[in-house]
Design an enzyme around this catalytic site. Structure first.
Site, PDB file in Angstrom:
ATOM      1  N   SER A  88       0.031  40.830  17.996  1.00 22.38           N
ATOM      2  CA  SER A  88       1.252  40.055  17.799  1.00 22.38           C
ATOM      3  C   SER A  88       2.448  40.937  18.133  1.00 22.38           C
ATOM      4  CB  SER A  88       1.351  39.568  16.351  1.00 22.38           C
ATOM      5  OG  SER A  88       2.497  38.747  16.178  1.00 22.38           O
ATOM      6  N   HIS A 102       8.392  36.620  22.040  1.00 26.89           N
ATOM      7  CA  HIS A 102       7.293  36.666  21.066  1.00 26.89           C
ATOM      8  C   HIS A 102       6.001  36.357  21.803  1.00 26.89           C
ATOM      9  CE1 HIS A 102       4.487  34.033  18.715  1.00 26.89           C
ATOM     10  NE2 HIS A 102       4.479  35.106  17.948  1.00 26.89           N
ATOM     11  N   ASN A 104       1.428  36.294  21.026  1.00 26.00           N
ATOM     12  CA  ASN A 104       0.322  36.508  20.094  1.00 26.00           C
ATOM     13  C   ASN A 104      -0.961  36.023  20.755  1.00 26.00           C
ATOM     14  OD1 ASN A 104      -1.392  34.824  17.794  1.00 26.00           O
ATOM     15  ND2 ASN A 104      -0.755  36.847  17.120  1.00 26.00           N
ATOM     16  N   ARG A 106      -5.170  35.849  19.608  1.00 28.03           N
ATOM     17  CA  ARG A 106      -5.980  36.096  18.421  1.00 28.03           C
ATOM     18  C   ARG A 106      -7.363  35.422  18.523  1.00 28.03           C
ATOM     19  NH1 ARG A 106      -1.855  32.602  17.658  1.00 28.03           N
ATOM     20  NH2 ARG A 106      -2.363  30.486  16.995  1.00 28.03           N
ATOM     21  N   GLY A 259      -2.045  40.592   3.813  1.00 25.84           N
ATOM     22  CA  GLY A 259      -1.800  41.435   4.972  1.00 25.84           C
ATOM     23  C   GLY A 259      -0.735  42.481   4.677  1.00 25.84           C
ATOM     24  N   ARG A 260      -0.533  43.362   5.619  1.00 27.70           N
ATOM     25  CA  ARG A 260       0.447  44.441   5.435  1.00 27.70           C
ATOM     26  C   ARG A 260       1.838  43.880   5.644  1.00 27.70           C
ATOM     27  NH1 ARG A 260       2.847  48.633   8.735  1.00 27.70           N
ATOM     28  NH2 ARG A 260       3.172  50.529   7.507  1.00 27.70           N
ATOM     29  N   ILE A 261       2.659  43.920   4.607  1.00 27.17           N
ATOM     30  CA  ILE A 261       3.945  43.215   4.627  1.00 27.17           C
ATOM     31  C   ILE A 261       4.870  43.754   5.706  1.00 27.17           C
ATOM     32  CG2 ILE A 261       5.079  44.643   2.884  1.00 27.17           C
ATOM     33  CD1 ILE A 261       5.352  40.819   3.184  1.00 27.17           C
ATOM     34  N   GLU A 262       4.881  45.072   5.930  1.00 24.62           N
ATOM     35  CA  GLU A 262       5.756  45.642   6.953  1.00 24.62           C
ATOM     36  C   GLU A 262       5.383  45.138   8.342  1.00 24.62           C
ATOM     37  OE1 GLU A 262       8.528  47.407   6.718  1.00 24.62           O
ATOM     38  OE2 GLU A 262       8.409  47.277   4.539  1.00 24.62           O
ATOM     39  N   SER A 263       4.087  44.929   8.575  1.00 28.59           N
ATOM     40  CA  SER A 263       3.643  44.420   9.872  1.00 28.59           C
ATOM     41  C   SER A 263       3.958  42.936  10.016  1.00 28.59           C
ATOM     42  CB  SER A 263       2.139  44.665  10.045  1.00 28.59           C
ATOM     43  OG  SER A 263       1.851  46.045   9.997  1.00 28.59           O
TER      44      SER A 263
END
Length: 300
Positions: A88, A102, A104, A106, A259-263
């Site tokens: 992404s 943008h 993505n 997947r 999931g990883r919030i920063e990502s």
């Protein structure tokens, strides 16, 4: 398939970040390797404060484990395991003359108690969000998308362009987030398309990304702009934030699966404005953009 596609997105991440660093000429991507407690992890790469790119992320992840209860209800399944991987990216140039982009791509699998695959599909797409509308840029971006689609099915572009216009739409504003591109999801094996066929299609679109975006940035990055035009960019970025936090399914999935919030939130631009009841001047370039966002255009 999951190993094959995960290797593909690792390689694609390297290709895209290398090219964007070359375009910027100053900033380099910072990398974070992270692990998800419930299973899996990812590789986040962030670029900030460059000559060309104010902020951007090109991230990959591969996560697995028990499908959370909230997502079981969403997918209408019982207690199952899952695997999901994808790349992404969101890139925010500094200049309001250069568009945000943008993309993505997947892949998703679900398994029964025996570990057998009970469902799998691909999804993805790429879309452009300009702040000033250069029609030749819109045509270029959409032509690259169409060319990639036509190599696999001459109906894909029209279908996935329409879905993109419908999906990236701020219903509460009655306007699109940008000028679209492609959006496809739940691409499953059928009489006409095997999973290998879908893999070939999705990777074709992924491989087309740099051809679709980089020529536009290189053409616009050094154009002069005013403080008023920068303010307009930040107001429009506010609409981008609204979509990502209110409507985007990818953000929802990341938050629901721990999931990883920063990502997950790397898509948010660093400088944004919300101006009360703002409307562009009649006949202005800003109004021209709004008109295009309210009425989707067939660019090719």
């Amino acid at each position: 398939m999951k190993d094959k596609f995960y290797q593909y997105i690792q390689d694609l991440q390297d290709t895209i970040t290398s090219k964007l660093e070359a375009v910027d000429g100053k900033a380099k991507f910072r990398q974070d390797i992270w692990e998800r407690l419930e299973g899996g992890g990812g590789r986040t790469r962030i670029i900030e404060n460059g000559n060309v790119f104010e902020k951007g992320g090109v991230n990959i992840s591969g996560v697995h484990g028990k499908l959370p209860k909230s997502m079981q209800a969403y997918f209408k399944v019982d207690d199952v395991d899952f695997f999901a991987c994808g790349l992404s990216l969101v890139i925010h140039p500094k200049s309001p003359m250069a568009p945000t982009v943008h993309a993505n791509w997947r892949y998703f699998e679900m398994y029964d108690k025996k570990g057998e695959i009970i469902d799998s599909w691909f999804g993805g797409g790429q879309d452009l969000t300009p702040y000033y509308l250069f029609e030749e840029d819109a045509k270029h971006f959409h032509l690259v998308c169409k060319t990639a689609c036509d190599r696999h099915n001459d109906g894909f572009y029209n279908d996935y362009k329409k879905r993109c216009d419908e999906y990236f739409y701020n219903a509460h504003r009655n306007e699109a987030r940008g000028i679209g591109g492609l959006f496809f999801d739940y691409c499953k094996a059928s009489n006409g398309m095997t999973m290998e066929n879908w893999y070939n299609f999705v990777t074709e679109v992924g491989n087309s990304f740099l051809d679709a975006y980089v020529p536009i940035v290189e053409k616009r990055k050094d154009l002069p702009y005013t403080e008023a035009q920068r303010n307009w960019q930040e107001i429009r970025r506010g609409r981008y934030v609204e979509f990502n936090l209110v409507h985007d399914k990818g953000t929802l999935f990341g938050l629901k699966t721990n999931g990883r919030i920063e990502s997950i939130l790397m898509s948010l631009p660093p400088h944004v404005q919300w101006v009360y009841d703002h409307h562009p001047k009649k006949g202005s370039e800003e109004e021209k953009l709004i008109d295009a966002l309210k009425n989707p255009i067939d660019w090719v």
